[in-house]
Enzyme design. Sequence first.
Site, mmCIF file in Angstrom:
data_model
loop_
_atom_site.group_PDB
_atom_site.id
_atom_site.type_symbol
_atom_site.label_atom_id
_atom_site.label_comp_id
_atom_site.label_asym_id
_atom_site.label_seq_id
_atom_site.Cartn_x
_atom_site.Cartn_y
_atom_site.Cartn_z
ATOM 1 N N ASP A 305 10.074 6.710 -12.792
ATOM 2 C CA ASP A 305 9.171 6.266 -11.748
ATOM 3 C C ASP A 305 9.105 4.752 -11.798
ATOM 4 O O ASP A 305 9.021 4.171 -12.868
ATOM 5 C CB ASP A 305 7.783 6.858 -11.977
ATOM 6 N N ASP A 342 -11.564 -8.528 -3.104
ATOM 7 C CA ASP A 342 -10.504 -7.518 -3.269
ATOM 8 C C ASP A 342 -10.278 -7.277 -4.760
ATOM 9 O O ASP A 342 -9.753 -8.130 -5.468
ATOM 10 C CB ASP A 342 -9.225 -8.053 -2.597
ATOM 11 N N THR A 378 -6.722 0.034 9.555
ATOM 12 C CA THR A 378 -6.432 -1.363 9.927
ATOM 13 C C THR A 378 -5.329 -1.938 9.062
ATOM 14 O O THR A 378 -4.617 -2.838 9.469
ATOM 15 C CB THR A 378 -7.678 -2.235 9.762
ATOM 16 N N ARG A 379 -5.176 -1.429 7.836
ATOM 17 C CA ARG A 379 -4.222 -1.951 6.847
ATOM 18 C C ARG A 379 -4.415 -3.450 6.646
ATOM 19 O O ARG A 379 -3.473 -4.204 6.487
ATOM 20 C CB ARG A 379 -2.790 -1.609 7.236
ATOM 21 N N MET A 380 -5.695 -3.886 6.704
ATOM 22 C CA MET A 380 -6.031 -5.297 6.476
ATOM 23 C C MET A 380 -7.311 -5.339 5.667
ATOM 24 O O MET A 380 -8.108 -4.417 5.666
ATOM 25 C CB MET A 380 -6.297 -6.018 7.797
ATOM 26 N N ASP A 543 3.414 13.513 -13.946
ATOM 27 C CA ASP A 543 2.058 13.872 -14.337
ATOM 28 C C ASP A 543 1.350 14.727 -13.294
ATOM 29 O O ASP A 543 0.473 15.499 -13.614
ATOM 30 C CB ASP A 543 1.229 12.624 -14.651
#
Lengths: 707, 573
Positions: A305, A342, A378-380, A543
Site C-alpha cells: 500500500d 485545517d 465543495t472540495r475546498m 487491515d
Amino acid sequence: MPAQPLSLADPAILRPALVDSLKKLDPRLVAKNPVMFVVEVGSVLTSLLWLRDLAFHPPGAAPGWFTLAVSLWLWFTVVFANFAEAIAEGRGKAQADTLRKMRREVTARRLRDGKEEQVPSSALRKGDRVVVEAGQMIPGDGEIVEGVASVNESAITGESAPVIRESGGDRSAVTGGTTVLSDRIIVRITADPGESFLDRMIALVEGASRQKTPNEIALHILLVGLTAVFLFACVTLVPLAAYSGIGLSVTAIVALLVCLIPTTIGGLLSAIGIAGMDRLLRKNVLAMSGRAVEAAGDVDVLLLDKTGTITLGNRQATEFLPAASVRVEDLADAAQLASLADETPEGRSIVVLAKERFGLRGREVGPEHRFIAFSAQTRMSGCDLGERPRVGAQGQADEPGPERPGDWGAERPPARSVRKGAVDAVARHVVALGGRMPPDVEAAASRIGDTGGTPLAVSEGARVLGLVHLKDIVKGGIKERFDRFRAMGIRTVMITGDNPRTAAAIAREAGVDDFLAEATPEAKMRLIQSEQAKGKLVAMTGDGTNDAPALAQADVGVAMNTGTQAAKEAGNMVDLDSNPTKLLEVVEVGKQLLMTRGTLTTFSIANDVAKYFAILPALFVAAYPEMAPLDVMHLASPYSAILSAVIFNAVIIVLLIPLALRGVRYRPLGAAAVLRRSLLVYGVGGVIAPFIGIKLVDLVLVAVGAV
Amino acid sequence: MTFNGWFQIALYALVILAITKPFGLYLHRVYEGDRQPLPRVLGPLERWSYRLCGVDARKEQGWKAYAASMLLFSLFGLVVTYALQRLQHLLPLNPQKLGAVAPDLAFNTAASFTTNTNWQNYGGESTMSYLTQMAGLAWHNFTSAAVGIGIALALARGLTRQAGPNGPRTLGNFWVDLIRGIVYVLLPVSAVAALALVAMGVPQTLAAYREVGTLEGLKQVVTLGPVASQEAIKMLGTNGGGFFNANSAHPFENPTPLANFLELVLIFCIPAALTYTYGKMARDTRQGWAIFAAMAVLWFGGVAVAYRAEAGHNPALAGLAVSHAPGNMEGKEVRFGIADSALFATVTTDASCGAVNSMHDSFTPIGGLVPMVNMQLGEVIFGGVGAGLYGMLVMVVLTVFIAGLMVGRTPEYLGKKVEGREMKLAMLYVLVFPVVVLTLAGWASVVGMGTSSLNNAGPHGLSEILYAFSSGAANNGSAFAGLNGNTRFWNTTLGVDMLVGRFLMILPALAIGGSMVGKKTVAPGLGTFPTTGPTFAVLLVSVVLIVGALTYFPALALGPVLEHFAALAGKVF
C-alpha cells in the site's frame, strides 16, 4: 512481545531445555525424525553390545571402553539434536507462559434480551454481546458493535500507548485479555473459548500446533533416502569385508553409519523451522503456520500500500507557485490563512512551509476568522475575514467548534475570503464569483500532476493567487530497500487510490517496479490472481474488511493487528505492531529460514568425505597395514579415529545450534552471488572443516589419555 | 604420457564438442519438430511403420501409459530373444550348426540385450547363430537404444513443457519416439558408419567361417559374419555387445586407430547431442550446455586419472629387469597403445556402452578404478543413449533440491517447484542402483557360487565381483574379464541386476516427468536458483560424485584402493 527476548544462554531456557532433551529420547518422539531414530537404534545396539561384552567377554570383541565410549557419544548425538529442538522451543514456551497468565478468567457482562448478566468469560460463545467499561478487561476476542474506547493492548503488542478502537470501520477488532482504559463499548464475541487469538498465539509460540511444512517434508525425504543408501552401504560392507578376511565389529559399523547419515541437518532441521517462526515473533509478527513463513521466502511479488508503507502517510506542501503578477509572499499568506484551522497533516504542512519560507507566523485567531472546513461537495476549505455575520444564517460548515465562532451568511460578502482546494473546485468557485482560472496556473497545475504531486489552488475572492505543491513524501531508505529486493528478484507493486499519473510519479521516485493506480479491492484481487496464474507467489498487507478476500487469496497475507477480525482471519500472519513496512522483514526472515536449511544440508553432506577418511582406514588397517596412507589425518589409533569421528559428529550439532537458531547471515544479493558464497563457505568449508575437527578431537583424546 | 596421447584425447573432445550442436539440432527436429528431416527418403518408412503397428502418431501418452508401452515392448523383446536362442538350432542362418543356448545363459543374454547392457557371458562366434545375432541381438541394439532416447525425451518433456495445472499431462508417444529414433537416427547413421567401417577393413558377410592355411602350414579358422553392421549400432546405440568375444579389441571389429576413433565418436555422439536437444526443449540452450559441461568435466577427470595410471609403471613389476617406459601394456592392443586404451575404457564406461578395446581387468588398480567409478556414478557422464540424459536430469533435480534452498527459495527447476513427490521419486532412483549392486556383490562375495567364478584372489577378485554387478545394473556390459560369468548363479543374478538397473530406474524417472509436467511455471528472475553457468556445473559434478561415489567408497576401498596400496607396498595376492 512483552518479554525481553531471552538470550540462548539464559538459564531460564537452558535448564528446561536440558530436561526436555532427555524426555525427547522417548522412541515414539524420536521416530518422527527417521535420521535420529537410526542413531537411537544404533545407541541401543551398541549399549547392549557393551553389556554383553561386559558379561560374557566374547573373544575378539572390541575393548569395553571403546564400545562404551561410542555408545555414549551416540546417545549424546540424539540428546544434542533433542537439545537443539528444545532450546528453539524454549523461547516460545517462556513467552507462552507470559501469555497464559493473561488468559485469566474474568467476569463478563453479557447482554441477553437487553438485560445484563454476569457470566464467567469461559462461558462466552460466538455471537454473544458483552459490555466492557473503563478499567475492565475485554473477556474475549470480538468486534465492537457500539461505542468507542481507548484500549491498552500492551499485553499483546508490548506497546504501552493506548489505541483507539471503535465500532464500524477497520479498527473495530478487540482482543481478549486487553484492557479498556476509557469509555464504554459493546463487543460482539467472535471466538469460542479455546479458539481465541490468545489461545492460538500460545499454541503457536509453544509449537504445539506445529506441522512439518511442505519443504521440510521434502527435505526429510531426501534425508531418509540418503540414510537408506548409507544403511545399505554399511550393511553390505560386512560381507565384502568378510571376503577380504576382515571381521567388522557391530560397533564400528554403527559408528560408520551414524557418521555418514546426515545427522547434522537431521538433528537441526526442526530447530531451524521453530527458530524461523520465533524470529518473526520477535519482530512482533505472528505466523499462523510454518508454511506461511516458508512461502514468505518464495515470494515473487510484494503488493505494498502506498500510504504508510512507501510514503509517510500524508502529503506535504513543498512549494508555493504564484500566478502571474502575484507576489509569492501574498500567496503564502493566503494559503496559510486558509489552512490555519485545517488540522489535517496537509493543512499543517502548508502553515509550516509558509513559516519556514517567509517567516509568516501562525497568527492569533480571533472572532473575525470564520473558517470553512473541507467538505466532499465543495472540495475546498478556507477562511473568511471581516464583519461578524448575521446570527442564525445558514452556514457552510457542518460542525460548530471553538475555532469556528460563527457562520457567515451567504448573501453578505466578507472583507476577505480565501479558499484552497482542488484546482477544478477552486476554478468553479472563482468563475461563480465572476473571476477566471489563469492559464499559467492551469499549466503549472498539470506540471505538478505530472511529477506525482497534488496541486492545490488558492484563491482570494474571485482571484486565483496561485498553487501550493503538495507532495507525497517517500519514506527514507525505502528506495534502497526496493533495490535490494530487486537484486533478489522480488518485484514490488505499489497499490494506491491515486490517479495513474500521480501514481506513476511516486512509483518512479520510490523505485517500485510497478503500480496499481485507482485501486479498488476488486482490482487488487484481480492483480493477485493474475500474478498467481503466472505462477508467482504474492505477499500483501491489509487491515480492512474489504482486504479480507485479497488477504486470503495472497500466498502471504499479513493482517494488521489493528485491522478487522475478518482481515485477521483471512491473512496467514498478523503484525502486532500494525506496521505495513514489516512485510519486507517478513520476506527476509522467510528467505533466511530457507537459506539456513540449505546451507546446513550442504554442510552435512559435504562432511561425509572426511569421515570416510577417518573411519575406513581404521576399519581395514589392522588386516591390511598397507592401507595406512589412506589415513591422511594420521589419527592416533583405529579406535581413536572412529571415536573422534563419532564425537565430532555429535559436537558439530551443538556447535551449529546458534547458527540454526539465528539463521545464516542474510545478504540481499542475487541468487547466483548468494549461491557462490554459500557453496564456498558451507560446501567447501563442509569438506574441510571435519578434517580439522576430527584431528583436533583425536589430539584432545590423546592429550587426556583417553586412547 | 605422451604429447601424441594427449593430442588424441583433445582431438576427440573437440570433435564431440563440434558434433553436439548440429546433431542436437537434428535430434530436436526429429523428435520435437513439426516436419522431420529427409521427408522423401525416410518419411514413408516412418508412416509405413505407424500404419503397420497401428500407431496414431498424434495421440500422446501420460507417463503411466508411456511406461506401460515401454514395459510391454521390452517384455516382448525379452521373450523373443530368449526363444530365438533356445531354438536357434532349429532355425535358419546357422551355418556353423551351433546348438541351443542353455536356459540360464539365454535368460542372461536376453535380459542383457533388452536392457541395452550387452553383458556377454558367451563368446559370440562360438555360441550365437547369425539369426540370433541379427534378429535377436542386433534388433535390441536398435530398439533398446531408441527406448532409452524416448525415456530421456519423455522426462525432458515433463521438465520443459509448460502445460500448467490444467494442461495435458502427456509426455509424448512411446511408439512414435521409438520409431522415429530408429528410422531417422539409428538406421541412417549406423548404415553410414557401417560402410565406413567396412572401408577400414571390418568384414560384412553371411558366409560361414573360413578355414585358411597359415604360413606355418597349419590350419586356422577365421571367424566371419555380418560384423560391420553390428559394430556400428553397437557403438552408436551404446550397446557394446561385440560380435566376437574379444569385442573391439578384435581386429575384425576395430581394425585401425582411425576405426577406433570413429567408434569412440559413435559412442558419445548421441548422448552429447541430446544435451543440446534438451537445451532446445528448455528454450534455453545454456541449460543443455551446463549439463554438457558437467559431463565433460567428469569425463576428463576419468581420462586423466586412467591415462596417468596406465602410463605409469606397474608397481608389482618394480625391480624386475623390464622396461617400465611403455607403461602398463598388459591386456592392451599394440595398435591402440596406452592413451587410446585409457580413453576407450573411460568413454565406454562413461556412456553405458561397454565395448572394450583393451582388457579392463588388466589395468592397474587405479586405472581399473576409473571405469568402475564411472559406472557407479550411475552412467550419467554422457551415459547410455538417453539413459545418460535421464540419469543426469534426475541428478539435476537432486542438485537443485539440495543446493537450491541456499538462495532462499524453495527449490525450483526451469521455473517449476521441486517438491516432496519428486524428491521421493528421485531418491527411489538413487536408491535402487546401490541397493541392487551392493546387495548382490555382498552376497556373491561370501558364497561359493559367487567366489568360485573368480580367477583372482584378494582385492582384485572383489573388484571383479563389484565390477560385474556395477556394469550390469548400470547397463554398461563391460567386464573385468577375470570373472567367469557363465554359471547358473552369475547368469541369474546378473540378469536380475540388469533388469532392476534398467526398469526400476526408468519408472521413477518417467514418474518425475509425469509429476513435473503439470506444474505451474514461473519465469526465472534474479532470485531464481541458476541452473546454467559454471557454478551450477561444478555443483552438479559435486552432487554426482558425492551421491554416487560416497555410496561405493567403502566397497571400493576393499577392492581397487586396497589393491593399489598393497601393490605399492610390494604385496600381491
